[in-house]
Design a protein around this motif. Structure first.
Motif, mmCIF file in Angstrom:
data_model
loop_
_atom_site.group_PDB
_atom_site.id
_atom_site.type_symbol
_atom_site.label_atom_id
_atom_site.label_comp_id
_atom_site.label_asym_id
_atom_site.label_seq_id
_atom_site.Cartn_x
_atom_site.Cartn_y
_atom_site.Cartn_z
ATOM 1 N N ALA A 3 11.184 6.476 -2.602
ATOM 2 C CA ALA A 3 10.398 7.474 -2.868
ATOM 3 C C ALA A 3 8.816 6.867 -2.536
ATOM 4 O O ALA A 3 8.737 5.669 -2.306
ATOM 5 C CB ALA A 3 10.344 7.656 -4.512
ATOM 6 N N LYS A 4 7.984 7.898 -2.497
ATOM 7 C CA LYS A 4 6.671 7.309 -2.233
ATOM 8 C C LYS A 4 5.859 7.106 -3.379
ATOM 9 O O LYS A 4 5.922 7.966 -4.432
ATOM 10 C CB LYS A 4 6.167 8.495 -1.616
ATOM 11 N N CYS A 5 5.327 5.847 -3.576
ATOM 12 C CA CYS A 5 4.660 5.483 -4.716
ATOM 13 C C CYS A 5 3.221 6.399 -4.808
ATOM 14 O O CYS A 5 2.395 6.535 -3.732
ATOM 15 C CB CYS A 5 4.326 4.100 -4.616
ATOM 16 N N PRO A 6 2.884 7.049 -5.826
ATOM 17 C CA PRO A 6 1.973 7.682 -5.905
ATOM 18 C C PRO A 6 0.325 6.944 -6.186
ATOM 19 O O PRO A 6 -0.711 7.322 -6.012
ATOM 20 C CB PRO A 6 2.016 8.545 -7.395
ATOM 21 N N ARG A 7 0.491 5.739 -6.709
ATOM 22 C CA ARG A 7 -0.452 4.851 -6.538
ATOM 23 C C ARG A 7 -0.780 4.251 -5.278
ATOM 24 O O ARG A 7 -1.842 4.271 -4.840
ATOM 25 C CB ARG A 7 -0.181 3.722 -7.708
ATOM 26 N N CYS A 8 0.263 3.445 -4.601
ATOM 27 C CA CYS A 8 -0.375 2.812 -3.487
ATOM 28 C C CYS A 8 0.323 3.474 -2.167
ATOM 29 O O CYS A 8 -0.218 2.885 -1.185
ATOM 30 C CB CYS A 8 0.223 1.408 -3.501
ATOM 31 N N GLU A 9 1.137 4.486 -2.357
ATOM 32 C CA GLU A 9 1.507 5.410 -1.312
ATOM 33 C C GLU A 9 2.358 4.379 -0.223
ATOM 34 O O GLU A 9 2.967 5.068 0.806
ATOM 35 C CB GLU A 9 0.256 5.886 -0.412
ATOM 36 N N LYS A 10 3.045 3.339 -0.904
ATOM 37 C CA LYS A 10 3.939 2.744 -0.187
ATOM 38 C C LYS A 10 5.387 3.114 -0.490
ATOM 39 O O LYS A 10 5.594 3.872 -1.346
ATOM 40 C CB LYS A 10 3.809 0.999 -0.518
ATOM 41 N N VAL A 11 6.416 2.501 -0.160
ATOM 42 C CA VAL A 11 7.836 2.857 -0.617
ATOM 43 C C VAL A 11 8.176 2.343 -2.138
ATOM 44 O O VAL A 11 8.156 1.046 -2.059
ATOM 45 C CB VAL A 11 8.855 2.279 0.431
ATOM 46 N N ALA A 12 8.362 3.102 -2.901
ATOM 47 C CA ALA A 12 8.806 2.799 -4.274
ATOM 48 C C ALA A 12 10.633 3.113 -4.112
ATOM 49 O O ALA A 12 11.135 3.633 -3.016
ATOM 50 C CB ALA A 12 8.157 3.731 -5.227
#
Length: 57
Positions: A3-12
């Motif tokens: 998923a896309k991290c909403p905070r850092c925009e990296k891969v969660a």
């Protein structure tokens, strides 16, 4: 699943049961329902940035 991290925009990481999202980069953590709301709000904000200001409409 990713998923896309909403905070850092990296891969969660979305767990296999689709109940929580965790980002190993910035330690963001949320349940999946809340994650969807956060991402929905971000998408709405992005679309607002692209709506041209057209007088008369």
């Amino acid at each position: 699943m990713d998923a896309k991290c909403p905070r850092c925009e990296k891969v969660a990481i979305l767990d296999d049961e689709m109940k929580s999202v965790k980002c190993p980069h910035c330690n963001f953590e949320s349940d999946y329902e809340n994650y969807l709301e956060i991402m929905k709000d971000q998408a709405i904000n992005m679309t607002a940035d692209y709506i041209p200001d057209r007088p008369g409409f």
